[in-house]
Scaffold this motif. Structure first.
Motif, PDB file in Angstrom:
ATOM      1  N   ILE A 139      -0.313   7.624 -12.511  1.00 53.27           N
ATOM      2  CA  ILE A 139       0.416   6.248 -12.784  1.00 53.27           C
ATOM      3  C   ILE A 139       1.324   5.941 -11.912  1.00 53.27           C
ATOM      4  CG2 ILE A 139       2.298   7.296 -14.387  1.00 53.27           C
ATOM      5  CD1 ILE A 139       1.457   4.847 -16.332  1.00 53.27           C
ATOM      6  N   GLU A 140       2.116   7.257 -11.103  1.00 49.73           N
ATOM      7  CA  GLU A 140       3.039   6.956 -10.212  1.00 49.73           C
ATOM      8  C   GLU A 140       2.370   6.693  -8.557  1.00 49.73           C
ATOM      9  OE1 GLU A 140       6.803   9.524  -9.933  1.00 49.73           O
ATOM     10  OE2 GLU A 140       5.567  10.489  -8.154  1.00 49.73           O
ATOM     11  N   ALA A 141       1.449   7.726  -8.407  1.00 48.72           N
ATOM     12  CA  ALA A 141       0.566   7.688  -7.133  1.00 48.72           C
ATOM     13  C   ALA A 141      -0.589   6.517  -7.292  1.00 48.72           C
ATOM     14  CB  ALA A 141       0.135   8.817  -6.752  1.00 48.72           C
TER      15      ALA A 141
ATOM     16  N   ILE B 154      -8.912  -1.419  -6.839  1.00 42.91           N
ATOM     17  CA  ILE B 154      -8.160  -0.619  -5.755  1.00 42.91           C
ATOM     18  C   ILE B 154      -7.710   0.808  -6.591  1.00 42.91           C
ATOM     19  CG2 ILE B 154      -6.307  -0.344  -4.256  1.00 42.91           C
ATOM     20  CD1 ILE B 154      -6.795  -3.460  -3.867  1.00 42.91           C
ATOM     21  N   ARG B 155      -7.178   0.814  -7.864  1.00 45.69           N
ATOM     22  CA  ARG B 155      -6.502   1.950  -8.144  1.00 45.69           C
ATOM     23  C   ARG B 155      -7.443   2.770  -8.821  1.00 45.69           C
ATOM     24  NH1 ARG B 155      -1.614  -1.617 -11.004  1.00 45.69           N
ATOM     25  NH2 ARG B 155       0.129  -1.084  -9.563  1.00 45.69           N
ATOM     26  N   ALA B 156      -8.526   2.454  -9.245  1.00 42.45           N
ATOM     27  CA  ALA B 156      -9.611   3.126  -9.769  1.00 42.45           C
ATOM     28  C   ALA B 156     -10.152   3.815  -8.504  1.00 42.45           C
ATOM     29  CB  ALA B 156     -10.757   2.572 -10.678  1.00 42.45           C
TER      30      ALA B 156
ATOM     31  N   ILE C 244       0.870  -1.311   0.222  1.00 45.01           N
ATOM     32  CA  ILE C 244       0.074   0.120  -0.047  1.00 45.01           C
ATOM     33  C   ILE C 244       0.854   1.073  -0.256  1.00 45.01           C
ATOM     34  CG2 ILE C 244      -1.901   1.117   1.213  1.00 45.01           C
ATOM     35  CD1 ILE C 244      -2.600  -1.647   2.468  1.00 45.01           C
ATOM     36  N   LYS C 245       0.675   1.867  -0.981  1.00 42.02           N
ATOM     37  CA  LYS C 245       1.834   3.005  -1.198  1.00 42.02           C
ATOM     38  C   LYS C 245       1.600   4.542  -0.616  1.00 42.02           C
ATOM     39  CE  LYS C 245       3.052   1.404  -6.013  1.00 42.02           C
ATOM     40  NZ  LYS C 245       3.179   1.824  -7.157  1.00 42.02           N
ATOM     41  N   PRO C 246       2.552   5.358  -0.621  1.00 38.91           N
ATOM     42  CA  PRO C 246       2.378   6.479   0.323  1.00 38.91           C
ATOM     43  C   PRO C 246       1.127   7.136  -0.004  1.00 38.91           C
ATOM     44  CG  PRO C 246       4.900   6.193  -0.408  1.00 38.91           C
ATOM     45  CD  PRO C 246       3.936   5.193  -1.081  1.00 38.91           C
TER      46      PRO C 246
HETATM   47  P1  CMP Z   1       4.174  -0.951  -9.552  1.00 43.65           P
HETATM   48  O1  CMP Z   1       3.039  -1.936  -9.818  1.00 43.65           O
HETATM   49  O2  CMP Z   1       4.313  -0.455  -8.190  1.00 43.65           O
HETATM   50  O3  CMP Z   1       5.474  -1.236 -10.538  1.00 43.65           O
HETATM   51  C1  CMP Z   1       6.228  -0.372 -11.167  1.00 43.65           C
HETATM   52  C2  CMP Z   1       5.670   1.071 -11.004  1.00 43.65           C
HETATM   53  O4  CMP Z   1       6.438   2.075 -11.810  1.00 43.65           O
HETATM   54  C3  CMP Z   1       4.123   0.956 -11.418  1.00 43.65           C
HETATM   55  O5  CMP Z   1       3.509   0.276 -10.413  1.00 43.65           O
HETATM   56  C4  CMP Z   1       3.957   2.723 -11.650  1.00 43.65           C
HETATM   57  O6  CMP Z   1       3.359   3.137 -10.183  1.00 43.65           O
HETATM   58  C5  CMP Z   1       5.448   3.260 -11.693  1.00 43.65           C
HETATM   59  N1  CMP Z   1       5.421   4.020 -12.877  1.00 43.65           N
HETATM   60  C6  CMP Z   1       5.707   5.232 -12.836  1.00 43.65           C
HETATM   61  N2  CMP Z   1       5.729   5.826 -14.169  1.00 43.65           N
HETATM   62  C7  CMP Z   1       5.371   4.862 -15.204  1.00 43.65           C
HETATM   63  C8  CMP Z   1       5.159   4.535 -16.256  1.00 43.65           C
HETATM   64  N3  CMP Z   1       5.250   5.730 -17.237  1.00 43.65           N
HETATM   65  N4  CMP Z   1       5.038   3.344 -16.747  1.00 43.65           N
HETATM   66  C9  CMP Z   1       4.604   2.305 -15.956  1.00 43.65           C
HETATM   67  N5  CMP Z   1       5.130   2.340 -14.820  1.00 43.65           N
HETATM   68  C10 CMP Z   1       5.113   3.648 -14.318  1.00 43.65           C
END
Ligand code: CMP
Length: 138
Positions: free
Chosen positions: A110-112, A102-104, A9-11
């Motif tokens: 894409i980062e958070a 969960i992500r929705a 579970i991310k920040p």
């Molecule tokens: P996660 O499943 O934790 O594995 C790698 C992580 O990189 C991904 O989830 C995203 O949160 C993160 N990430 C950030 N930028 C990108 C991107 N452009 N494409 C894919 N993953 C990304």
């Protein structure tokens, strides 16, 4: 088949006070926590965890973000745990994630994107070993 997978579970989700809601979603589909640890990853720890992505342009931002606040690391066990968790998580980009995932529900970008989940049984074993010793499980 009973499997184990690693979830984080991310920040951003921790900052939204969504830990309890997310664990309830795991338990609701039969992904049972075997081990749970709340911790703040150092930058070096995040870099080691995401080492497979080290050549990617987003690697520095990703590992800075993952070390920006507390995370909750979980080992989940259940039938087809890896796939079940991937389905529950939804697409990496929350904008593309199916409703109810969960992500929705909790991701912002894409980062958070609220959670991490192992993408294969092989990687689950490696990722679990990165954070936990077998002796910590019941
Ligand atoms: P996660 O499943 O934790 O594995 C790698 C992580 O990189 C991904 O989830 C995203 O949160 C993160 N990430 C950030 N930028 C990108 C991107 N452009 N494409 C894919 N993953 C990304």
């Amino acid at each position: 088949m009973a499997e184990r997978t690693l979830a984080i579970i991310k920040p951003d989700a921790v900052r939204k006070h969504a830990i309890g809601d997310i664990i309830r979603l795991y338990e609701g589909i039969g992904l049972h926590p075997l081990a749970i640890r709340m911790m703040r990853l150092s930058k070096a720890c995040a870099e080691g965890f995401y080492a497979v992505h080290r050549e990617r342009p987003f690697f520095n931002d990703l590992t800075t973000y993952m070390s920006s606040g507390s995370v909750v690391v979980l080992v989940l066990e259940g039938t087809d745990a890896v796939k079940k968790n991937r389905d529950l998580m939804g697409a990496t980009d929350p904008k593309k994630a199916d409703p109810g995932t969960i992500r929705a529900l909790y991701g912002a970008s894409i980062e958070a994107n609220a959670v991490h989940g192992s993408d294969s049984v092989e990687n689950a074993t490696i990722e679990i070993g990165y954070f936990f010793a077998e002796s910590e499980f019941r």
